[in-house]
Design a protein around this motif. Structure first.
Motif, short mmCIF file in Angstrom:
data_model
loop_
_atom_site.label_atom_id
_atom_site.label_comp_id
_atom_site.label_asym_id
_atom_site.label_seq_id
_atom_site.Cartn_x
_atom_site.Cartn_y
_atom_site.Cartn_z
N HIS A 138 0.81 -1.21 0.00
CA HIS A 138 0.00 0.00 0.00
C HIS A 138 0.85 1.27 0.00
O HIS A 138 0.52 2.22 -0.71
CB HIS A 138 -0.98 -0.02 1.16
CG HIS A 138 -2.00 -1.12 1.04
ND1 HIS A 138 -3.10 -1.21 1.83
CD2 HIS A 138 -2.08 -2.19 0.20
CE1 HIS A 138 -3.81 -2.27 1.50
NE2 HIS A 138 -3.20 -2.88 0.52
N ASP A 158 -4.52 4.21 -7.41
CA ASP A 158 -5.75 3.89 -6.70
C ASP A 158 -5.83 2.39 -6.43
O ASP A 158 -5.30 1.58 -7.20
CB ASP A 158 -6.98 4.31 -7.52
CG ASP A 158 -7.10 5.82 -7.64
OD1 ASP A 158 -6.51 6.54 -6.82
OD2 ASP A 158 -7.80 6.27 -8.57
N ASP A 160 -8.45 -0.98 -5.26
CA ASP A 160 -9.84 -1.42 -5.25
C ASP A 160 -10.27 -1.80 -3.84
O ASP A 160 -9.49 -1.70 -2.89
CB ASP A 160 -10.07 -2.55 -6.27
CG ASP A 160 -9.32 -3.83 -5.92
OD1 ASP A 160 -8.89 -4.02 -4.77
OD2 ASP A 160 -9.18 -4.68 -6.83
N ARG A 161 -11.51 -2.26 -3.69
CA ARG A 161 -12.05 -2.61 -2.37
C ARG A 161 -11.30 -3.75 -1.70
O ARG A 161 -11.29 -3.87 -0.48
CB ARG A 161 -13.53 -2.96 -2.47
CG ARG A 161 -14.40 -1.75 -2.80
CD ARG A 161 -15.83 -2.16 -2.87
NE ARG A 161 -15.97 -3.13 -3.97
CZ ARG A 161 -17.10 -3.49 -4.51
NH1 ARG A 161 -18.21 -3.02 -4.05
NH2 ARG A 161 -17.13 -4.33 -5.51
N SER A 162 -10.63 -4.58 -2.49
CA SER A 162 -9.88 -5.72 -1.94
C SER A 162 -8.45 -5.35 -1.58
O SER A 162 -7.70 -6.19 -1.10
CB SER A 162 -9.86 -6.86 -2.95
OG SER A 162 -11.16 -7.30 -3.23
N GLY A 163 -8.05 -4.10 -1.85
CA GLY A 163 -6.69 -3.68 -1.54
C GLY A 163 -5.69 -3.95 -2.65
O GLY A 163 -4.49 -3.85 -2.45
N ASN A 164 -6.20 -4.31 -3.84
CA ASN A 164 -5.33 -4.53 -5.00
C ASN A 164 -5.19 -3.24 -5.80
O ASN A 164 -6.04 -2.36 -5.71
CB ASN A 164 -5.91 -5.62 -5.90
CG ASN A 164 -6.06 -6.93 -5.17
OD1 ASN A 164 -5.17 -7.36 -4.46
ND2 ASN A 164 -7.21 -7.56 -5.32
N GLU A 218 -5.73 -0.87 -8.66
CA GLU A 218 -6.82 -0.80 -9.62
C GLU A 218 -6.26 -0.53 -11.01
O GLU A 218 -5.61 0.49 -11.25
CB GLU A 218 -7.80 0.30 -9.21
CG GLU A 218 -9.11 0.22 -9.93
CD GLU A 218 -10.17 1.11 -9.30
OE1 GLU A 218 -11.00 1.60 -10.06
OE2 GLU A 218 -10.14 1.32 -8.08
#
Length: 110
Positions: A56, A65, A67-71, A73
């Motif tokens: 991160h 940016d 995504d919601r899963s922390g990958n 985008e």
């Protein structure tokens, strides 16, 4: 160890060192080998990270940016801009884009 740039935001090389495993305070740690530092010329650098997921702080440093899963985008629509992130100079493929998966997916994505 360090990216080398031209002062205009372009990478020109990577400073590297050899390491060895040593016991330090009853723990095994990587230690730099004295005199092994050198620079590899480069105009493009791919970071292959894994272990527990994308880093991160790296995404934050490059304005990528997540995504919601922390990958990271990055779209995959079979067009020229595939794998481009929110930073137009950063592309993401494999596990950092789709999450932990089989290595063949990362290879297929390049």
């Amino acid at each position: 160890k360090e990216f080398i740039g031209d002062g205009n935001g372009n990478v020109t090389g990577v400073k590297i060192v050899d390491v060895r495993w040593d016991r330090v305070n009853d723990q095994t740690r990587m230690v730099e080998v004295p005199g092994s530092e050198r620079v590899l010329e480069a105009d493009l650098v791919f970071l292959a990270l894994g272990f527990t997921g994308p880093e991160h702080p790296l995404a934050e440093a490059f304005g990528v940016d997540m995504d919601r899963s922390g990958n990271y985008e990055a779209a995959y629509k079979q067009v020229a801009s595939d794998f481009q992130t929110s930073n137009p100079k950063v592309f993401a493929a494999g596990d950092c884009r789709r999450g932990q998966s089989l290595v063949v997916w990362a290879i297929r994505e390049g």
